[in-house]
Design an enzyme around this catalytic site. Sequence first.
Site, mmCIF file in Angstrom:
data_model
loop_
_atom_site.group_PDB
_atom_site.id
_atom_site.type_symbol
_atom_site.label_atom_id
_atom_site.label_comp_id
_atom_site.label_asym_id
_atom_site.label_seq_id
_atom_site.Cartn_x
_atom_site.Cartn_y
_atom_site.Cartn_z
ATOM 1 N N ASN A 10 -2.705 -6.640 -2.690
ATOM 2 C CA ASN A 10 -1.626 -5.722 -3.068
ATOM 3 C C ASN A 10 -1.052 -5.085 -1.795
ATOM 4 O OD1 ASN A 10 -0.343 -3.218 -3.689
ATOM 5 N ND2 ASN A 10 -1.169 -3.337 -5.749
ATOM 6 N N ASP A 12 1.524 -2.908 -1.560
ATOM 7 C CA ASP A 12 2.339 -1.703 -1.794
ATOM 8 C C ASP A 12 2.315 -0.732 -0.623
ATOM 9 O OD1 ASP A 12 2.723 -2.669 -4.337
ATOM 10 O OD2 ASP A 12 1.442 -1.188 -5.325
ATOM 11 N N HIS A 13 1.129 -0.552 -0.042
ATOM 12 C CA HIS A 13 1.014 0.538 0.928
ATOM 13 C C HIS A 13 1.524 0.190 2.321
ATOM 14 C CE1 HIS A 13 -0.281 3.040 -2.188
ATOM 15 N NE2 HIS A 13 -1.292 2.254 -2.495
ATOM 16 N N ARG A 21 9.326 6.522 7.066
ATOM 17 C CA ARG A 21 10.358 6.713 8.076
ATOM 18 C C ARG A 21 11.726 6.162 7.666
ATOM 19 N NH1 ARG A 21 8.696 8.593 13.203
ATOM 20 N NH2 ARG A 21 7.195 10.158 12.629
ATOM 21 N N HIS A 46 3.691 -3.624 -6.836
ATOM 22 C CA HIS A 46 4.024 -2.757 -7.969
ATOM 23 C C HIS A 46 5.387 -2.115 -7.715
ATOM 24 C CE1 HIS A 46 2.497 0.806 -10.686
ATOM 25 N NE2 HIS A 46 3.651 0.311 -11.096
ATOM 26 N N ARG A 48 7.401 0.482 -8.748
ATOM 27 C CA ARG A 48 7.298 1.683 -9.577
ATOM 28 C C ARG A 48 8.683 2.168 -9.960
ATOM 29 N NH1 ARG A 48 1.860 4.113 -9.275
ATOM 30 N NH2 ARG A 48 2.772 5.719 -10.592
ATOM 31 N N ARG A 52 8.727 4.418 -5.019
ATOM 32 C CA ARG A 52 8.126 5.167 -3.901
ATOM 33 C C ARG A 52 7.607 4.243 -2.797
ATOM 34 N NH1 ARG A 52 2.786 7.567 -6.858
ATOM 35 N NH2 ARG A 52 4.355 8.200 -8.366
ATOM 36 N N GLU A 73 3.478 -6.027 -10.672
ATOM 37 C CA GLU A 73 2.961 -4.963 -11.536
ATOM 38 C C GLU A 73 4.139 -4.128 -12.005
ATOM 39 O OE1 GLU A 73 0.092 -2.675 -9.459
ATOM 40 O OE2 GLU A 73 -1.296 -4.338 -9.263
ATOM 41 N N THR A 103 -1.637 7.310 -8.083
ATOM 42 C CA THR A 103 -1.867 5.882 -8.270
ATOM 43 C C THR A 103 -2.086 5.663 -9.759
ATOM 44 O OG1 THR A 103 -3.245 4.006 -7.593
ATOM 45 C CG2 THR A 103 -4.356 6.121 -7.803
ATOM 46 N N THR A 104 -2.277 4.396 -10.162
ATOM 47 C CA THR A 104 -2.400 4.114 -11.593
ATOM 48 C C THR A 104 -3.737 4.643 -12.117
ATOM 49 O OG1 THR A 104 -1.155 2.122 -11.100
ATOM 50 C CG2 THR A 104 -2.087 2.290 -13.298
ATOM 51 N N GLU A 154 -6.501 -7.450 -16.875
ATOM 52 C CA GLU A 154 -7.115 -6.968 -15.639
ATOM 53 C C GLU A 154 -7.837 -5.672 -15.976
ATOM 54 O OE1 GLU A 154 -4.744 -6.977 -12.036
ATOM 55 O OE2 GLU A 154 -5.894 -5.285 -11.234
ATOM 56 N N HIS A 193 -8.743 -2.135 -8.644
ATOM 57 C CA HIS A 193 -8.496 -0.707 -8.393
ATOM 58 C C HIS A 193 -9.712 -0.059 -7.746
ATOM 59 C CE1 HIS A 193 -6.701 3.250 -8.576
ATOM 60 N NE2 HIS A 193 -5.579 2.634 -8.871
ATOM 61 N N GLY A 194 -9.477 0.475 -6.558
ATOM 62 C CA GLY A 194 -10.516 1.231 -5.856
ATOM 63 C C GLY A 194 -11.602 0.371 -5.237
ATOM 64 N N GLY A 215 -5.816 -3.511 -2.828
ATOM 65 C CA GLY A 215 -4.712 -3.099 -1.974
ATOM 66 C C GLY A 215 -5.061 -2.024 -0.980
ATOM 67 N N HIS A 216 -5.194 -0.798 -1.452
ATOM 68 C CA HIS A 216 -5.260 0.365 -0.570
ATOM 69 C C HIS A 216 -6.319 0.225 0.508
ATOM 70 C CE1 HIS A 216 -6.303 4.537 0.548
ATOM 71 N NE2 HIS A 216 -4.996 4.699 0.490
HETATM 72 N N1 PXP Z 1 -4.585 -3.668 -9.894
HETATM 73 C C1 PXP Z 1 -3.638 -2.869 -10.448
HETATM 74 C C2 PXP Z 1 -3.108 -3.240 -11.798
HETATM 75 C C3 PXP Z 1 -3.142 -1.749 -9.756
HETATM 76 O O1 PXP Z 1 -2.204 -0.967 -10.325
HETATM 77 C C4 PXP Z 1 -3.629 -1.481 -8.462
HETATM 78 C C5 PXP Z 1 -3.096 -0.315 -7.689
HETATM 79 O O2 PXP Z 1 -1.740 -0.436 -7.498
HETATM 80 C C6 PXP Z 1 -4.581 -2.347 -7.919
HETATM 81 C C7 PXP Z 1 -5.066 -3.410 -8.668
HETATM 82 C C8 PXP Z 1 -5.113 -2.165 -6.537
HETATM 83 O O3 PXP Z 1 -5.816 -0.969 -6.416
HETATM 84 P P1 PXP Z 1 -6.223 -0.458 -4.973
HETATM 85 O O4 PXP Z 1 -4.959 -0.217 -4.225
HETATM 86 O O5 PXP Z 1 -7.017 0.766 -5.256
HETATM 87 O O6 PXP Z 1 -7.057 -1.555 -4.346
#
Ligand code: PXP
Length: 242
Positions: A10, A12-13, A21, A46, A48, A52, A73, A103-104, A154, A193-194, A215-216
């Site tokens: 992922n 996103d970040h 910036r 994702h 959103r 963001r 997503e 976050t979700t 998921e 997630h996490g 992701g994060h």
């Molecule tokens: N899966 C889904 C559906 C998510 O919404 C996210 C966070 O955007 C992730 C996985 C990844 O989570 P993380 O960024 O905590 O690894």
Amino acid sequence: MSGKLRLGVNIDHVATIRNARGGPHPDPLRAAHMAEAGGADGITAHLREDRRHITDEDIARLKGEIALPLNLEMAATEEMLGIALRHRPHAACIVPEKREERTTEGGLDAAGLFDHLQPMVARLTDAGIRVSLFIEPSERQVDAALRLKAPVVEFHTGRYAHVGGDERAVEYKRIADAAALAVQGGIEPHAGHGLTYDNVQPIAAIPQLAELNIGHFLIGEAIYVGLDASIRRMRQLMDDAR
Ligand code: PXP
């Protein structure tokens, strides 16, 4: 269904840092190419509602320029449905979305939102997009996913990632049981997630899981070691757990 566990990265970040910036750097597309080189099996982004991090243009570029399957997503809204139908990603993962959340937080209530989700799942499926529902690991939610004819679920691993001790063991069992239930019903289970280097291996060892989306942690770790190395290490930990 034990075998190679796919890793969806992922990105996103990367966009979060870019947007801090307002310019073009760092470019999530470049991160997607690096993720591919580092051993990712898919790219997750994702879009959103408040844009963001990932933007509409990012989705168009990712879809047009990366070879890996794109997992979009999205919230269950008409706007996002239109965007998914226009870009036709490989997969669309329907997630709950609240503007004020960071976050979700928590899974989609597929059971409670059944009537709202049913036409959406059908329209995405008819367009050849593989629908995934981001749900809590519970029998009620897996049952709703089955009735919605979603090919993929998921499981939200956020709770597993954030609690400790006995509570973590309970949450882990919920995920393992729900993965087994999904496979029995013909649904492909994913999780995410996490997840971090420290907590990924028990999840990766659940034999029914086919994919993890992370992701994060990977993007954060990339600050120290580079994206290629952070993904390679995660990939190795996942493979070793199988
Ligand atoms: N899966 C889904 C559906 C998510 O919404 C996210 C966070 O955007 C992730 C996985 C990844 O989570 P993380 O960024 O905590 O690894």
